[in-house]
Structure formats: C-alpha cells, structure tokens
Design a protein around this motif. Structure first.
Motif, PDB file in Angstrom:
ATOM      1  N   ALA A 212     -25.932  45.512  65.592  1.00 25.27           N
ATOM      2  CA  ALA A 212     -26.399  44.935  64.520  1.00 25.27           C
ATOM      3  C   ALA A 212     -27.420  45.804  64.536  1.00 25.27           C
ATOM      4  N   GLU A 213     -27.550  46.704  63.580  1.00 23.86           N
ATOM      5  CA  GLU A 213     -28.605  47.884  63.895  1.00 23.86           C
ATOM      6  C   GLU A 213     -29.342  47.656  62.918  1.00 23.86           C
ATOM      7  N   LEU A 227     -18.737  38.636  68.802  1.00 27.42           N
ATOM      8  CA  LEU A 227     -19.969  40.078  69.564  1.00 27.42           C
ATOM      9  C   LEU A 227     -20.675  40.459  69.074  1.00 27.42           C
ATOM     10  N   ILE A 228     -21.716  40.446  69.356  1.00 27.00           N
ATOM     11  CA  ILE A 228     -23.215  40.812  68.402  1.00 27.00           C
ATOM     12  C   ILE A 228     -23.640  42.530  69.985  1.00 27.00           C
ATOM     13  N   ARG A 229     -23.280  43.253  69.244  1.00 27.30           N
ATOM     14  CA  ARG A 229     -24.064  44.470  70.692  1.00 27.30           C
ATOM     15  C   ARG A 229     -25.246  44.838  69.247  1.00 27.30           C
ATOM     16  N   VAL A 230     -26.147  45.328  71.060  1.00 25.48           N
ATOM     17  CA  VAL A 230     -27.679  45.854  69.999  1.00 25.48           C
ATOM     18  C   VAL A 230     -28.202  46.524  71.368  1.00 25.48           C
ATOM     19  N   ALA A 231     -28.943  48.004  70.785  1.00 22.89           N
ATOM     20  CA  ALA A 231     -29.869  48.647  71.168  1.00 22.89           C
ATOM     21  C   ALA A 231     -31.066  47.593  71.019  1.00 22.89           C
ATOM     22  N   ALA A 232     -31.911  48.189  72.173  1.00 22.38           N
ATOM     23  CA  ALA A 232     -33.109  47.688  72.774  1.00 22.38           C
ATOM     24  C   ALA A 232     -33.750  48.996  72.840  1.00 22.38           C
ATOM     25  N   PRO A 233     -35.228  48.964  73.070  1.00 21.89           N
ATOM     26  CA  PRO A 233     -36.649  50.448  73.852  1.00 21.89           C
ATOM     27  C   PRO A 233     -36.310  49.626  74.969  1.00 21.89           C
ATOM     28  N   ASP A 234     -36.280  48.587  75.273  1.00 25.92           N
ATOM     29  CA  ASP A 234     -36.885  48.414  76.483  1.00 25.92           C
ATOM     30  C   ASP A 234     -36.662  46.940  76.583  1.00 25.92           C
ATOM     31  N   LEU A 235     -36.557  46.551  78.188  1.00 23.14           N
ATOM     32  CA  LEU A 235     -36.231  44.458  78.225  1.00 23.14           C
ATOM     33  C   LEU A 235     -36.318  43.534  77.383  1.00 23.14           C
ATOM     34  N   LEU A 262     -24.596  41.361  73.533  1.00 22.74           N
ATOM     35  CA  LEU A 262     -24.426  42.301  74.435  1.00 22.74           C
ATOM     36  C   LEU A 262     -25.724  43.655  74.315  1.00 22.74           C
ATOM     37  N   ILE A 263     -26.793  43.746  74.497  1.00 18.89           N
ATOM     38  CA  ILE A 263     -27.426  45.190  74.504  1.00 18.89           C
ATOM     39  C   ILE A 263     -26.874  46.109  75.368  1.00 18.89           C
ATOM     40  N   ASP A 264     -26.715  47.089  74.269  1.00 17.71           N
ATOM     41  CA  ASP A 264     -25.973  48.829  74.937  1.00 17.71           C
ATOM     42  C   ASP A 264     -27.033  49.435  75.835  1.00 17.71           C
ATOM     43  N   LEU A 265     -26.749  50.253  76.398  1.00 20.53           N
ATOM     44  CA  LEU A 265     -27.383  50.797  77.379  1.00 20.53           C
ATOM     45  C   LEU A 265     -26.919  52.101  77.837  1.00 20.53           C
ATOM     46  N   LEU A 283     -28.004  68.703  80.954  1.00 19.46           N
ATOM     47  CA  LEU A 283     -27.370  67.938  79.311  1.00 19.46           C
ATOM     48  C   LEU A 283     -28.883  68.078  78.465  1.00 19.46           C
ATOM     49  N   GLU A 284     -29.912  67.965  78.413  1.00 15.40           N
ATOM     50  CA  GLU A 284     -30.654  67.949  78.198  1.00 15.40           C
ATOM     51  C   GLU A 284     -31.124  69.730  76.841  1.00 15.40           C
ATOM     52  N   THR A 285     -30.980  69.906  78.152  1.00 14.49           N
ATOM     53  CA  THR A 285     -31.574  71.484  77.782  1.00 14.49           C
ATOM     54  C   THR A 285     -30.123  71.826  76.714  1.00 14.49           C
ATOM     55  N   TRP A 286     -29.198  71.789  77.265  1.00 15.35           N
ATOM     56  CA  TRP A 286     -27.901  71.846  75.680  1.00 15.35           C
ATOM     57  C   TRP A 286     -28.298  71.663  74.365  1.00 15.35           C
ATOM     58  N   THR A 287     -28.556  70.435  74.381  1.00 17.81           N
ATOM     59  CA  THR A 287     -28.245  70.543  73.808  1.00 17.81           C
ATOM     60  C   THR A 287     -29.475  68.465  73.561  1.00 17.81           C
ATOM     61  N   THR A 288     -30.820  68.413  73.333  1.00 16.70           N
ATOM     62  CA  THR A 288     -32.172  67.495  73.147  1.00 16.70           C
ATOM     63  C   THR A 288     -31.862  66.807  72.177  1.00 16.70           C
ATOM     64  N   THR A 289     -31.807  65.520  73.040  1.00 17.77           N
ATOM     65  CA  THR A 289     -30.902  64.514  72.483  1.00 17.77           C
ATOM     66  C   THR A 289     -32.287  63.156  72.010  1.00 17.77           C
ATOM     67  N   PRO A 290     -32.983  62.358  71.280  1.00 14.44           N
ATOM     68  CA  PRO A 290     -34.369  61.174  71.096  1.00 14.44           C
ATOM     69  C   PRO A 290     -33.065  60.121  71.659  1.00 14.44           C
ATOM     70  N   PRO A 291     -34.140  59.178  72.654  1.00 11.75           N
ATOM     71  CA  PRO A 291     -33.091  58.023  73.178  1.00 11.75           C
ATOM     72  C   PRO A 291     -33.390  56.991  72.115  1.00 11.75           C
ATOM     73  N   LYS A 292     -32.305  56.635  71.800  1.00 15.49           N
ATOM     74  CA  LYS A 292     -32.560  55.311  70.684  1.00 15.49           C
ATOM     75  C   LYS A 292     -32.680  53.656  71.539  1.00 15.49           C
ATOM     76  N   ALA A 293     -32.124  53.911  72.078  1.00 14.99           N
ATOM     77  CA  ALA A 293     -32.054  52.641  73.078  1.00 14.99           C
ATOM     78  C   ALA A 293     -32.775  53.121  74.768  1.00 14.99           C
ATOM     79  N   LEU A 294     -31.850  51.397  75.929  1.00 19.84           N
ATOM     80  CA  LEU A 294     -32.106  51.622  76.402  1.00 19.84           C
ATOM     81  C   LEU A 294     -31.791  52.952  77.519  1.00 19.84           C
ATOM     82  N   ARG A 295     -32.135  53.533  78.143  1.00 19.39           N
ATOM     83  CA  ARG A 295     -31.588  54.634  78.716  1.00 19.39           C
ATOM     84  C   ARG A 295     -31.961  54.510  80.671  1.00 19.39           C
TER      85      ARG A 295
END
Length: 353
Positions: A212-213, A227-235, A262-265, A283-295
């Motif tokens: 569910a995006e 099963l519904i998968r979701v991303a969330a920025p925080d708990l 189900l929460i993506d992490l 990894l980030e030095t090679w390719t910078t990625t913006p966080p899209k979900a809990l990390r």
C-alpha cells in the motif's frame, strides 16, 4: 490473522536493496543470475526461522546498481523442492500479463511447495513500450486493472472444486466436469470465461500481498490483500498506519483479523554497531540514497530490540546488502527460551566480579 509471534519476512532483492551493494567484496554479484545464489538465500532465511520470503520482480531494468533480474516465480519454483517451511511470495506484475497465466503460475507454485505459495501483486508503470500492446496507464487505471486481475485470479483458483479430480479407472473419467465451473468474468479490462486448466491449489486461495504505497494501491490492498505491506518513517507512524488500514479493511466489509499489516524495515547488520555504521557509510559514499522507510543500522541484538517495539502484525526486513545480512541472520531470530520469555541463564561455574 492472529499470530502468537509477529510474522517475520525478508525481501530477497538482488545483492541487496542498496544500489551500491553489488560493489561489496562479499556481494556474490558474479553469481546473481545463478540458481545457487537464490537457493542459498532462501535456505538461509528458512534455516533462521524466517516465515516469509518475498521475491521482488519487475519488467523494468534497474536504474542504478546491478542491472538485470531473473523471474521471481521461476526463482520460487526452483526453491520449492529445497525448502520445507518458509512461505515463498514472488511478485507477479499484472499490467502486461494475463490473469489466466498468473493464476496458473501461482497455483503451480502452491502445488510444488505443498501449500506454501503466495502472490505479491504489482503493476507496471512506464513499461508499455517494452510490450507494444497498449498505451501507458495512469496510476488509477493501473490499480483498477490490478483490482480486476486479482478478482479473476481468485475466481480461476475456485473454478475447480477441491474434489473435481476423480480418476475413475472403470469409466475412464479423470475429472468430474460438473465440478469445473465457468467464471464468466466481464470487466473493463478483462473478459474471462474459464475454467482454469490447473486444479484448485492446495491452499484453495494462496495468500495475496499488496504494498500500500498510495491511495490507489491502498484501495486494492484493503479490498483484496491478506498481507498488506507498508512503509513508515518512524515507529509512531507505523502504529498509526496499521490502525488506519485495519479500519479501512473493516469499512470494506472484511474482518480486520483476517489481514496482516507488515511494516517494511531497511536493515544493515554487522557484528558491532560501529562496523555496521562504517559499512553503511561506505555504501552511501558509493551511492547516496534518501531514506524512504524505517531504517536500522546495527547488530542482530539491536534489531531484535527494535522489532519488539514495532506495533504491527509483522515486519519485512529489506537487507541493504543481502549476503552480509544473511551471515548475521542466525543471530537475529529468537531461540526457544526467547519465545518462552525466559532470560539467558547465567553459567553457574562462570567467574563473577
């Protein structure tokens, strides 16, 4: 669905979800298009006690990182005979495929796994030119078509009754044709008469997952998904999203207890927090990625602590670097004492300060 323990899923995505993961010395990128690579990953997840293996797929080439992919249903089929407990949930896009083909593929996987197959529904945006059969669709159109596709697949799975195979040697009748049914579906995107050519799967209806995006995919998820998968920025956001989805499922006339959120992490694990942070920084030095979900960047112990705080029916771990994560995975899953709520016992002979 009610579970004594939250579901634990792992998304097995290439060399990892981080686009630079293939550059690590331990990435096994040279084996990415071999059966052995994927078997090792699925078997490691099963051995560690993971409940669900999600296998991403798409018709589009990756923009960054290791380019190219094997078909997810094919990978799951290869892993079927080698595994015994883990659920195998490949993505199968519906935009440029026919529901009849998807229903047959997932039903066949369910037979191959003796009832451990699922299906993650995805749509294909920006890929119409690869097929040349129809014009690009907007998100609303893509997910409306997906909604119809899921309905057709479910009907095709039901088009054989469970006892349609009679194998009567005397009369020479292999099936009871009265127990095969036309589905006679007519929608805006599909007109399917049926029945399926494949008997009803062992599960009857293999579980359907939807991520569910946005508003369109969420609408399909609350109507169709087990099963519904979701991303969330925080708990806190994760808990709120779960509550909102449960309310939406109920409003759609379904029992919220029959659906797992189900929460993506996104995760990267190492033996120490310092090592995990240093490896992530590389990894980030090679390719910078913006966080899209809990990390979570840390150790199996710190991840276990985080998982205990997430309000959800389960979590789907998305390793940033897959082989490195799998090496740490056995230290992540709980022991029997952990599941019983018993502390790690002190050794009676160990010296104490």
């Amino acid at each position: 669905m009610t579970h004594s323990q939250p579901l634990l899923g792992v998304e097995l995505s290439g060399t990892g979800t981080h686009p630079a993961s293939w550059r690590r010395a331990d990435s096994r990128a040279e084996e990415l298009f071999t059966a052995g690579y994927w078997l090792d990953a699925v078997l490691a997840a099963e051995a560690a006690g993971v409940d669900l293996a999600f296998l991403p797929d798409s018709f589009a080439p990756q923009v960054q990182g290791a380019v190219g992919r094997l078909e997810a249903v094919g990978i799951a089929a290869r892993a079927a005979a080698a595994t015994h407990r883990i659920g195998l949930i490949p993505q199968a896009p519906v935009t440029h495929t026919e529901p009849f083909h998807v229903s047959k593929a997932i039903a066949s996987l369910d037979f191959a796994t003796h009832g451990r197959a699922g299906w993650e529904v995805t749509v294909s945006s920006g890929q119409a030119a690869l097929f040349g059969r129809k014009a690009e669709q907007d998100p609303a159109g893509l997910w409306h078509e997906a909604d119809e596709a899921v309905e057709v697949v479910a009907r095709l799975w039901d088009s054989w009754e469970d006892d349609a195979e009679i194998r009567d040697l005397t009369t020479g009748r292999f099936i009871d044709r009265d127990k095969l049914h036309y589905i006679d579906f007519v929608g805006e995107n599909f007109s399917v008469k049926g029945p399926s050519i494949t008997p009803r799967p062992p599960q009857g209806q293999p579980p359907v997952a939807v991520r569910a995006e946005d508003a369109h995919s969420t609408r399909v998820a609350v109507r169709r998904a087990d099963l519904i998968r979701v991303a969330a920025p925080d708990l806190d956001a994760a808990a709120g999203i779960r509550d909102e989805l449960r309310a939406a499922v109920a409003a759609a006339g379904r029992d919220p207890r029959s659906v797992s959120v189900l929460i993506d992490l996104d995760v990267h694990l190492a033996a120490t927090e310092e090592a995990a942070a240093a490896e992530f920084d590389q990894l980030e030095t090679w390719t910078t990625t913006p966080p899209k979900a809990l990390r979570h960047i840390g150790t199996p112990a710190t991840l276990r602590a985080l998982l205990a705080r997430i309000a959800a029916d389960g979590v789907v771990l998305r390793p940033l670097a897959l082989p490195a994560f799998l090496a740490q995975l056995p230290r992540l899953t709980p022991t029997l004492r952990d599941r019983l709520g018993l502390p790690h016992p002190l050794n009676r002979y160990a010296l104490t300060a």
